[in-house]
Design a protein around this motif. Structure first.
Motif, mmCIF file in Angstrom:
data_model
loop_
_atom_site.group_PDB
_atom_site.id
_atom_site.type_symbol
_atom_site.label_atom_id
_atom_site.label_comp_id
_atom_site.label_asym_id
_atom_site.label_seq_id
_atom_site.Cartn_x
_atom_site.Cartn_y
_atom_site.Cartn_z
ATOM 1 N N UNK A 45 -12.716 13.043 16.220
ATOM 2 C CA UNK A 45 -12.756 12.147 17.399
ATOM 3 C C UNK A 45 -12.828 12.952 18.692
ATOM 4 N N UNK A 46 -12.042 14.083 18.739
ATOM 5 C CA UNK A 46 -12.068 14.922 19.944
ATOM 6 C C UNK A 46 -13.445 15.527 20.137
ATOM 7 N N UNK A 47 -14.052 16.019 19.037
ATOM 8 C CA UNK A 47 -15.391 16.595 19.141
ATOM 9 C C UNK A 47 -16.416 15.558 19.589
ATOM 10 N N UNK A 48 -16.210 14.315 19.168
ATOM 11 C CA UNK A 48 -17.164 13.263 19.512
ATOM 12 C C UNK A 48 -17.005 12.815 20.960
ATOM 13 N N UNK A 49 -15.743 12.629 21.397
ATOM 14 C CA UNK A 49 -15.496 12.066 22.730
ATOM 15 C C UNK A 49 -15.218 13.132 23.785
ATOM 16 N N UNK A 50 -15.057 14.387 23.360
ATOM 17 C CA UNK A 50 -14.806 15.524 24.244
ATOM 18 C C UNK A 50 -13.381 15.534 24.800
ATOM 19 N N UNK A 51 -12.816 14.375 25.037
ATOM 20 C CA UNK A 51 -11.434 14.331 25.542
ATOM 21 C C UNK A 51 -10.826 12.970 25.200
ATOM 22 N N UNK A 52 -9.610 13.007 24.668
ATOM 23 C CA UNK A 52 -8.918 11.753 24.345
ATOM 24 C C UNK A 52 -7.500 11.802 24.890
ATOM 25 N N UNK A 53 -6.971 10.623 25.224
ATOM 26 C CA UNK A 53 -5.587 10.482 25.680
ATOM 27 C C UNK A 53 -4.879 9.546 24.722
ATOM 28 N N UNK A 54 -3.636 9.871 24.384
ATOM 29 C CA UNK A 54 -2.907 9.008 23.461
ATOM 30 C C UNK A 54 -1.410 9.302 23.568
ATOM 31 N N UNK A 55 -0.625 8.404 22.921
ATOM 32 C CA UNK A 55 0.827 8.555 22.871
ATOM 33 C C UNK A 55 1.244 8.797 21.425
ATOM 34 N N UNK A 56 2.256 9.631 21.264
ATOM 35 C CA UNK A 56 2.939 9.796 19.973
ATOM 36 C C UNK A 56 4.404 9.468 20.224
ATOM 37 N N UNK A 57 4.796 8.259 19.833
ATOM 38 C CA UNK A 57 6.102 7.709 20.230
ATOM 39 C C UNK A 57 6.144 7.673 21.765
ATOM 40 N N UNK A 58 7.090 8.357 22.378
ATOM 41 C CA UNK A 58 7.169 8.377 23.848
ATOM 42 C C UNK A 58 6.533 9.608 24.451
ATOM 43 N N UNK A 59 5.870 10.404 23.607
ATOM 44 C CA UNK A 59 5.280 11.659 24.054
ATOM 45 C C UNK A 59 3.816 11.428 24.426
#
Length: 456
Positions: free
Chosen positions: A108-122
């Protein structure tokens, strides 16, 4: 609930909703800005470590030690660097992997170049890093403790400010409603002072521009009508008492004299005839009052139907001659109506129109020495014109404006008896039918009453 309190609540509610919308909008905007800013800082942190690791050739363990002892270590950040084959080159703490990268995430990172997401509260960011012709995959994650603490304080401040503003708005609304409704309060106070004994009092109309002034003017006009109505009622009762007292007193006197002294048959017959005449006067007066009461009904309560004026005139003429054989009544058609009966047809009440026409014809005969009256029927545009003419004693010019007032009797009352109801009744009936009545008269030369009624 009083209108004052209702206005205060409505005003406060509207302002509270607007303030809440504004506060929530500010909070959401600030929260999104904080989040976006922290993603940028995470990316910058990952790029910095990648530059040190790949560009400066710093050993991974040395890099871990450097950042472990750095002043901004409170971020508790976690940066992982992978090559294009997904091999781990660097990790801040491989024993405590917060992001838990997977092959699907790398793709997904290679496809979109940059992603934002949460892991629990992180918060975490993943992006492709290009250096010296090679691509690397970097993930960076951390808890924005400082930013979230500021956001929490900001939320409390907004809530506190919202409560303060709503409270101040409620107080301002209270004061505003008192000031805004003060003219209404004054209006109510003044209105309560007005009773049947002081109907001449009026409420203050203010500056004459706003709705309160309009209400005050409306109340004053209503009071004008009530005052006139009360005055008319007083005069009405006074006139009725006077008109009834005279024939009743005469009737009682004649009967008491006849009772106290024996008389002959002829004298008794004269007494009975005189009493009968007085009784007839009383009946005529009562009938006139009943007709006047009917004519003063609301027009919406009176039945109207299509009528022919010539037929009503003929019926009224026949009844009047039947009661007074010495009367002469002539009907004259001044126009050739042909087969078009619309010119003499109207929407009206048969009984009331017959009463009006009978009064006009009777007056013409009663005040004329030859006991004669002529009625001519004409038409003009949308109106039928009835003219009642006599050659009687006429009406003085100064009295013409008053002849349609109830119980008014002019100088010609000495010529024939009456109670002053007839012409007032006629005027009201004509008005009910949307028409007009005018008079042309000269003392000693007769009178002409002109009635104009709209066609059907």
């Amino acid at each position: 609930m009083k209108l004052r309190n209702k206005l205060t609540l409505i005003f406060s509610s509207i302002v509270a909703v607007l303030l809440l919308f504004f506060a929530v909008s500010i909070y959401i905007t600030y929260s999104e800005d904080r989040e976006e800013e922290f993603y940028k800082r995470l990316k910058q942190l990952g790029m910095t470590k990648a530059d040190l690791l790949i560009g400066a050739k710093i050993h991974p363990q040395s890099l871990q030690l450097i950042y472990a002892s750095a002043p901004n270590s409170y971020f508790q950040d976690e940066v992982a660097i992978y090559d294009k084959d997904f091999n781990l080159l660097y990790h801040d703490s491989s024993d405590n992997d917060k992001v838990k990268e997977s092959k699907e995430m790398f793709e997904r990172i290679l496809k979109e170049k940059e992603i934002h997401f949460y892991t629990d509260s992180v918060q975490a960011v993943g992006f492709v890093y290009h250096h010296s012709g090679s691509d690397y995959i970097i993930t960076a994650a951390a808890v924005d403790g400082y930013g979230l603490a500021i956001l929490k304080k900001f939320k409390y401040k907004l809530a506190f400010g919202f409560l303060i503003c709503v409270s101040l708005t409620f107080l301002a609304g209270k004061i505003f409603s008192i000031q805004a409704l003060r003219p209404v309060t004054d209006l109510v106070t003044k209105t309560e002072e007005i009773t049947a004994k002081n109907l001449d009092l009026r409420v203050n109309e203010g500056n004459g521009k706003d709705e309160i002034s309009k209400l005050a003017r409306t109340l004053n006009r209503m009071l004008d009508r009530l005052e006139k109505s009360f005055e008319s009622q007083k005069h009405f009762v006074s006139h009725i008492s006077h008109e009834l007292r005279t024939p009743l007193s005469a009737l009682i006197t004649e009967l008491e004299i006849s009772k106290n002294k024996d008389r002959g048959v002829r004298e008794y017959k004269q007494t009975i005839a005189s009493a009968l005449e007085d009784a007839k006067k009383i009946v005529r007066l009562i009938n006139g009052l009943l007709d006047l009461a009917k004519a003063n009904y609301d027009s919406s309560e009176i039945g109207f139907k299509s009528l022919r004026l010539d037929e009503i005139l003929l019926d009224a003429r026949q009844e009047l001659i039947k009661q007074n054989a010495n009367y002469s009544l002539n009907l004259h058609f001044a126009s050739d109506f042909g087969d078009d009966l619309d010119f003499i047809s109207i929407l009206g009440n048969e009984y009331l129109l017959k009463v009006a026409f009978s009064n006009l014809m009777e007056n013409g005969c009663k005040f004329s020495e030859n006991k004669q009256s002529t009625v001519s029927i004409n038409h003009f545009k949308e109106k039928t014109i009835l003219t009642f003419t006599d050659n009687g004693v006429g009406i003085r010019e100064s009295e013409i404006p008053k002849i349609f007032d109830s119980f008014y009797r002019g100088f010609n009352s000495n010529f024939a008896s009456g109670n002053g109801i007839g012409l007032a009744l006629v005027s009201r009936i004509v008005q009910l039918h949307g028409g007009t009545i005018t008079v042309k008269s000269e003392e000693g030369s007769g009178s002409s009453f002109i009635v104009e009624l709209p066609h059907r």
